[in-house]
Design a protein around this motif. Sequence first.
Motif, PDB file in Angstrom:
ATOM      1  N   GLY A 102      -7.981   0.169 -17.511  1.00 10.63           N
ATOM      2  CA  GLY A 102      -7.344   0.763 -16.341  1.00 10.63           C
ATOM      3  C   GLY A 102      -7.477  -0.011 -15.048  1.00 10.63           C
ATOM      4  N   GLY A 104      -6.203  -2.912 -14.409  1.00  9.12           N
ATOM      5  CA  GLY A 104      -4.955  -3.598 -14.072  1.00  9.12           C
ATOM      6  C   GLY A 104      -4.768  -4.929 -14.784  1.00  9.12           C
ATOM      7  N   LYS A 105      -5.393  -5.100 -15.946  1.00  7.43           N
ATOM      8  CA  LYS A 105      -5.270  -6.373 -16.678  1.00  7.43           C
ATOM      9  C   LYS A 105      -3.818  -6.666 -17.060  1.00  7.43           C
ATOM     10  CE  LYS A 105      -8.119  -5.109 -19.952  1.00  7.43           C
ATOM     11  NZ  LYS A 105      -8.567  -3.854 -19.295  1.00  7.43           N
ATOM     12  N   THR A 106      -3.207  -5.697 -17.747  1.00  9.00           N
ATOM     13  CA  THR A 106      -1.862  -5.939 -18.274  1.00  9.00           C
ATOM     14  C   THR A 106      -0.865  -6.165 -17.133  1.00  9.00           C
ATOM     15  OG1 THR A 106      -2.472  -4.608 -20.187  1.00  9.00           O
ATOM     16  CG2 THR A 106      -0.118  -5.004 -19.853  1.00  9.00           C
ATOM     17  N   THR A 107      -0.991  -5.346 -16.105  1.00  5.79           N
ATOM     18  CA  THR A 107      -0.112  -5.483 -14.938  1.00  5.79           C
ATOM     19  C   THR A 107      -0.289  -6.859 -14.291  1.00  5.79           C
ATOM     20  OG1 THR A 107      -0.419  -3.116 -14.585  1.00  5.79           O
ATOM     21  CG2 THR A 107       0.501  -4.369 -12.747  1.00  5.79           C
ATOM     22  N   GLN A 138       3.567  -2.199 -23.593  1.00  4.56           N
ATOM     23  CA  GLN A 138       3.437  -2.337 -22.140  1.00  4.56           C
ATOM     24  C   GLN A 138       3.485  -3.818 -21.747  1.00  4.56           C
ATOM     25  OE1 GLN A 138      -0.375  -1.129 -20.573  1.00  4.56           O
ATOM     26  NE2 GLN A 138       0.271  -1.422 -18.433  1.00  4.56           N
ATOM     27  N   LYS A 245      -5.349  -3.639  -6.758  1.00  3.07           N
ATOM     28  CA  LYS A 245      -5.232  -2.371  -6.034  1.00  3.07           C
ATOM     29  C   LYS A 245      -5.766  -2.463  -4.610  1.00  3.07           C
ATOM     30  CE  LYS A 245      -5.711  -0.231 -10.564  1.00  3.07           C
ATOM     31  NZ  LYS A 245      -6.037   0.921 -11.384  1.00  3.07           N
ATOM     32  N   ASP A 247      -3.948  -2.696  -2.220  1.00  6.43           N
ATOM     33  CA  ASP A 247      -3.013  -1.883  -1.431  1.00  6.43           C
ATOM     34  C   ASP A 247      -3.531  -0.464  -1.244  1.00  6.43           C
ATOM     35  OD1 ASP A 247      -2.559  -2.010  -4.298  1.00  6.43           O
ATOM     36  OD2 ASP A 247      -0.927  -0.607  -4.018  1.00  6.43           O
ATOM     37  N   GLU A 273       2.100  -2.396  -7.534  1.00  7.30           N
ATOM     38  CA  GLU A 273       2.478  -2.322  -8.938  1.00  7.30           C
ATOM     39  C   GLU A 273       3.706  -3.168  -9.261  1.00  7.30           C
ATOM     40  OE1 GLU A 273       2.072   2.246  -8.790  1.00  7.30           O
ATOM     41  OE2 GLU A 273       1.438   1.711 -10.805  1.00  7.30           O
TER      42      GLU A 273
END
Length: 292
Positions: A102, A104-107, A138, A245, A247, A273
């Motif tokens: 959760g 944010g690795k994939t993003t 994803q 994150k 932001d 994102e």
Amino acid sequence: MADKKSWGLGSKLRGMFSRTFVLSDDTWDDLEATLLAADFGPDVTDQLIDSVRASVAKVPPIDEEDFVRLLREVLEERLSRFDTTLNLKDRPAVVLVVGVNGVGKTTTIGKLAKFITTAGRSVVLGAADTFRAAAVDQLGTWAERAGVQMVRPQQEGQDPSSVAYQTVEFAVANDIDVAIVDTAGRLQTKSGLMDELSKIRRVIEKQSPIAEVLLVLDATTGQNGLVQAEAFLEHAGVTGLVLTKLDGSAKGGFVLAVQERTGIPVKLVGSGEGIGDLSGFSPVAFAAALVE
Ligand code: GDP
Ligand code: MG
């Protein structure tokens, strides 16, 4: 990065002073509170204040902008002690992305693929988080958005290291510049996950050295997130940090705190994102944004 700086300390810093500019004990107390609230952590906060005091003693500031500038210079100097350049010199340059679920690795991988292709280099993604089909899909969506290819497991639950191997193999065979491998953030046990990451690394290194092992940290979790990531820091051979994150965080100071606590440079910063919300880490720009 510059347009999403909810973590900027500017209004707080400038709010420390009344209409006439005077430095008092209150100034230093306020500065301490501001830096602590921004998650610089107690040690770095103390050291920053000592440095600003030393600058003030040398050349007394004439107004609040001058004072803020001194702080910016101190921050810049501290942030510049690390080499924050992403190492993508090898060909293929293999980048392994690790971290708890959760964060944010994939993003980040999706954004990084775009970032690198925009710079004119080719990328392939490897979906080595094979435990959930959704995780593979994803990453697939990000690959499409970024316009890059992805190596996916042939069946659900395939050994992650074999996907990593095939990804690097694909990069070599197709003359692709950068291979970025996504990994799982959770397994039944922490030691299971660390064993798996070691295996992924070993298997990749049979073909190619690993250019970067990037540990992704969620800036909104601050120092807590760092505690959660301890196992990765100890066992995963991390070469760079990614802070996501920013932001949604008032914790810009975490960037410096985390770098100094781990001794590992922050190489990328995520601030949203969207596919464009990733930047390389520039100490000068970051220090400026912090005090803005
Ligand atoms: P992973 O489990 O580490 O792969 O994490 P994901 O990439 O799936 O991201 C988890 C959540 O964080 C998703 O809802 C992302 O959209 C969100 N996210 C990732 N990076 C950022 C960022 O820089 N800013 C914001 N606001 N959200 C982010
Ligand atoms: Mg993921």
